[in-house]
Design a protein around this motif. Sequence first.
Motif, PDB file in Angstrom:
ATOM      1  N   ARG A  88       0.635   6.372  23.600  1.00  0.00           N
ATOM      2  CA  ARG A  88       0.274   7.549  22.798  1.00  0.00           C
ATOM      3  C   ARG A  88       0.805   8.827  23.438  1.00  0.00           C
ATOM      4  O   ARG A  88       0.070   9.547  24.115  1.00  0.00           O
ATOM      5  N   PRO A  89       2.053   9.160  23.201  1.00  0.00           N
ATOM      6  CA  PRO A  89       2.601  10.383  23.810  1.00  0.00           C
ATOM      7  C   PRO A  89       2.004  11.668  23.238  1.00  0.00           C
ATOM      8  O   PRO A  89       2.142  12.728  23.839  1.00  0.00           O
ATOM      9  N   VAL A  90       1.330  11.566  22.121  1.00  0.00           N
ATOM     10  CA  VAL A  90       0.740  12.748  21.509  1.00  0.00           C
ATOM     11  C   VAL A  90      -0.350  13.357  22.400  1.00  0.00           C
ATOM     12  O   VAL A  90      -0.651  14.542  22.293  1.00  0.00           O
ATOM     13  N   ILE A  91      -0.908  12.587  23.288  1.00  0.00           N
ATOM     14  CA  ILE A  91      -1.932  13.098  24.199  1.00  0.00           C
ATOM     15  C   ILE A  91      -1.285  13.833  25.373  1.00  0.00           C
ATOM     16  O   ILE A  91      -1.719  14.912  25.766  1.00  0.00           O
ATOM     17  N   ALA A  92      -0.209  13.274  25.938  1.00  0.00           N
ATOM     18  CA  ALA A  92       0.434  13.858  27.109  1.00  0.00           C
ATOM     19  C   ALA A  92       1.400  14.987  26.761  1.00  0.00           C
ATOM     20  O   ALA A  92       1.616  15.893  27.576  1.00  0.00           O
ATOM     21  N   ALA A  93       1.980  14.959  25.571  1.00  0.00           N
ATOM     22  CA  ALA A  93       3.023  15.928  25.210  1.00  0.00           C
ATOM     23  C   ALA A  93       2.555  17.391  25.236  1.00  0.00           C
ATOM     24  O   ALA A  93       3.262  18.243  25.774  1.00  0.00           O
ATOM     25  N   TRP A 167      10.229   9.852  28.353  1.00  0.00           N
ATOM     26  CA  TRP A 167      10.392   8.387  28.292  1.00  0.00           C
ATOM     27  C   TRP A 167       9.382   7.785  27.319  1.00  0.00           C
ATOM     28  O   TRP A 167       9.709   6.897  26.534  1.00  0.00           O
ATOM     29  N   GLN A 168       8.165   8.292  27.375  1.00  0.00           N
ATOM     30  CA  GLN A 168       7.106   7.795  26.482  1.00  0.00           C
ATOM     31  C   GLN A 168       7.446   8.075  25.019  1.00  0.00           C
ATOM     32  O   GLN A 168       7.259   7.212  24.162  1.00  0.00           O
ATOM     33  N   TYR A 173       9.484   5.875  19.731  1.00  0.00           N
ATOM     34  CA  TYR A 173      10.356   5.979  18.543  1.00  0.00           C
ATOM     35  C   TYR A 173      11.471   4.930  18.545  1.00  0.00           C
ATOM     36  O   TYR A 173      12.266   4.887  17.621  1.00  0.00           O
ATOM     37  N   LYS A 174      11.545   4.107  19.536  1.00  0.00           N
ATOM     38  CA  LYS A 174      12.588   3.099  19.640  1.00  0.00           C
ATOM     39  C   LYS A 174      12.317   1.914  18.745  1.00  0.00           C
ATOM     40  O   LYS A 174      11.299   1.470  18.460  1.00  0.00           O
TER      41      LYS A 174
END
Length: 174
Positions: A88-93, A167-168, A173-174
């Motif tokens: 969940r990159p939405v938390i770290a972004a 990277w996250q 999105y990969k």
Amino acid sequence: MHNRSIDNTGKQPTFHVIREVYDSSNAHERFEAELDKALEAKVDFIIIEPPRLGDETGRWIWVGNCLHKTAVATGVVSLISSLLWYDRPVIAAPACALSLFCTGLYTVSWNYDPCCQYQVEESNEVALNKLPLTEVSSPVILGHAPNTKTKYLHRSVTFLSAALCAWQIWKSYK
């Protein structure tokens, strides 16, 4: 706030006093020029008598410290949240973005300013009593505190959090 021990090296500390003497219409500019010279000389302590200059300098240092601490704290939050919620990159972004913003602003505005090598001394009475000074009103005292290590920590945390966050995002999105 920073409180540096005066007796930690055994040598007499160097200092510069910016006296509050209003002898011309451009006294404030003269005070600022005197502060710039003292900062460039890297004396151990700068005693600033003019209240306006002392307040402005103290606030400038405080804002720089706040940006630095915010960048490190949000970088660490971004790193931890990236490791805990790796999917969940939405938390770290957002934390990473704030860390990058603060680091960028600090680098542009404070990094090359000699004032960032100083901290406002917390206990003025102790510092004033140990310096060989005559009578000084209620000055702001700046103590020289090299910050090279903290700047490297600051940038490293921001870089690591940005790399891990990128990277996250790439992985999601990969």
